[in-house]
Design a protein around this motif. Structure first.
Motif, short mmCIF file in Angstrom:
data_model
loop_
_atom_site.label_atom_id
_atom_site.label_comp_id
_atom_site.label_asym_id
_atom_site.label_seq_id
_atom_site.Cartn_x
_atom_site.Cartn_y
_atom_site.Cartn_z
N MET A 73 0.83 -1.20 0.00
CA MET A 73 0.00 0.00 0.00
C MET A 73 0.87 1.26 0.00
O MET A 73 0.60 2.20 -0.75
CB MET A 73 -0.93 0.00 1.23
N ALA A 74 1.90 1.25 0.82
CA ALA A 74 2.79 2.41 0.89
C ALA A 74 3.47 2.65 -0.46
O ALA A 74 3.57 3.79 -0.92
CB ALA A 74 3.82 2.21 1.99
N GLY A 77 1.43 4.52 -2.86
CA GLY A 77 1.03 5.87 -2.47
C GLY A 77 -0.09 5.92 -1.44
O GLY A 77 -0.66 6.97 -1.20
N GLU A 78 -0.39 4.79 -0.82
CA GLU A 78 -1.46 4.71 0.18
C GLU A 78 -0.88 4.46 1.58
O GLU A 78 -1.47 3.77 2.40
CB GLU A 78 -2.44 3.59 -0.19
N ASP A 80 -0.55 6.52 4.07
CA ASP A 80 -1.30 7.13 5.18
C ASP A 80 -2.32 6.17 5.76
O ASP A 80 -2.42 6.04 6.98
CB ASP A 80 -2.00 8.42 4.72
N ILE A 81 -3.07 5.50 4.90
CA ILE A 81 -4.07 4.56 5.41
C ILE A 81 -3.38 3.35 6.04
O ILE A 81 -3.83 2.85 7.08
CB ILE A 81 -5.10 4.14 4.33
N ALA A 82 -2.28 2.91 5.47
CA ALA A 82 -1.53 1.79 6.07
C ALA A 82 -1.03 2.17 7.46
O ALA A 82 -1.12 1.37 8.40
CB ALA A 82 -0.37 1.39 5.17
N GLU A 137 -11.18 -1.15 7.38
CA GLU A 137 -10.55 -2.08 6.44
C GLU A 137 -11.52 -2.49 5.34
O GLU A 137 -11.13 -2.62 4.19
CB GLU A 137 -10.01 -3.31 7.18
N ALA A 140 -11.79 0.67 3.05
CA ALA A 140 -10.58 1.22 2.42
C ALA A 140 -9.60 0.14 1.96
O ALA A 140 -9.19 0.14 0.80
CB ALA A 140 -9.88 2.17 3.39
N LEU A 141 -9.22 -0.75 2.85
CA LEU A 141 -8.18 -1.72 2.54
C LEU A 141 -8.62 -2.74 1.48
O LEU A 141 -7.93 -2.95 0.49
CB LEU A 141 -7.73 -2.46 3.80
N LEU A 144 -8.99 -1.50 -2.07
CA LEU A 144 -7.67 -1.13 -2.56
C LEU A 144 -6.89 -2.38 -3.00
O LEU A 144 -6.22 -2.37 -4.03
CB LEU A 144 -6.89 -0.36 -1.49
N LEU A 148 -4.89 -3.22 -6.27
CA LEU A 148 -3.43 -3.24 -6.10
C LEU A 148 -2.79 -4.57 -6.52
O LEU A 148 -1.70 -4.59 -7.06
CB LEU A 148 -3.11 -2.95 -4.63
#
Length: 164
Positions: A73-74, A77-78, A80-82, A137, A140-141, A144, A148
């Motif tokens: 995720m990082a 570009g994600e 922040d949520i991670a 989660e 959002a997760l 994603l 991803l």
């Protein structure tokens, strides 16, 4: 949720099982009087299931997400949520560590009134934190991950998680 990926589907299934158990924990404290609850067979069985959730499911689930999913995720570009989800994991682990001895005592029918009161406070805090976390989660997760992961990564991660 209609998960497109195996990993998302597996995590969603675990979320649903956790929510069901957490709902039973919350309901048990809402409906049972303190007198005799620590020796109630249904409560003892529920405590044993709650201990398993804390020791196995949460630990395994959180470690997998932190090791395999959050770095991906990082990189996408994600981060922040991670980071938010990781912080929530830490908070849930802290509550879990505090109440686990009480949950074990309840599962062994060896909990006094003070222990039961402490367990109730901690368990309800854990329910609140875990339910909110699962909702994040789910919203959002999991969607994603469907975007991803490609088929190969999904298959590899699903196999690794199942083997763990």
């Amino acid at each position: 949720m209609g998960a497109a990926r195996q990993v998302s589907h597996t995590l969603d299934s675990e979320h649903r099982s956790s929510l069901a158990l957490l709902g039973r924990v919350e309901a048990a404290f809402a409906r049972l009087s303190r007198k005799g609850v620590a020796r109630d067979p249904d409560f003892i069985q529920l405590a044993a299931g709650f201990a398993r959730l804390i020791e196995q499911d949460i630990t395994r689930h959180f470690e997998f997400e932190e090791r395999e999913l959050f770095p991906r995720m990082a990189q996408a570009g994600e981060g922040d949520i991670a980071d938010l989800l990781r912080d929530e994991h830490d908070a849930i682990r802290a509550v879990a560590a505090d109440i686990l001895p009480l949950v074990h005592a309840a599962a062994a029918a060896n909990l006094d009134d003070a222990g039961l009161a402490a367990l109730e406070r901690g368990a309800l805090e854990m329910v609140e934190r875990q339910v909110a976390h699962i909702q994040k989660e789910t919203m959002a997760l999991l969607p994603l991950l469907d975007d991803l992961l490609d088929d190969d990564a999904d298959r590899e991660l699903a196999f690794a998680y199942a083997s763990n």
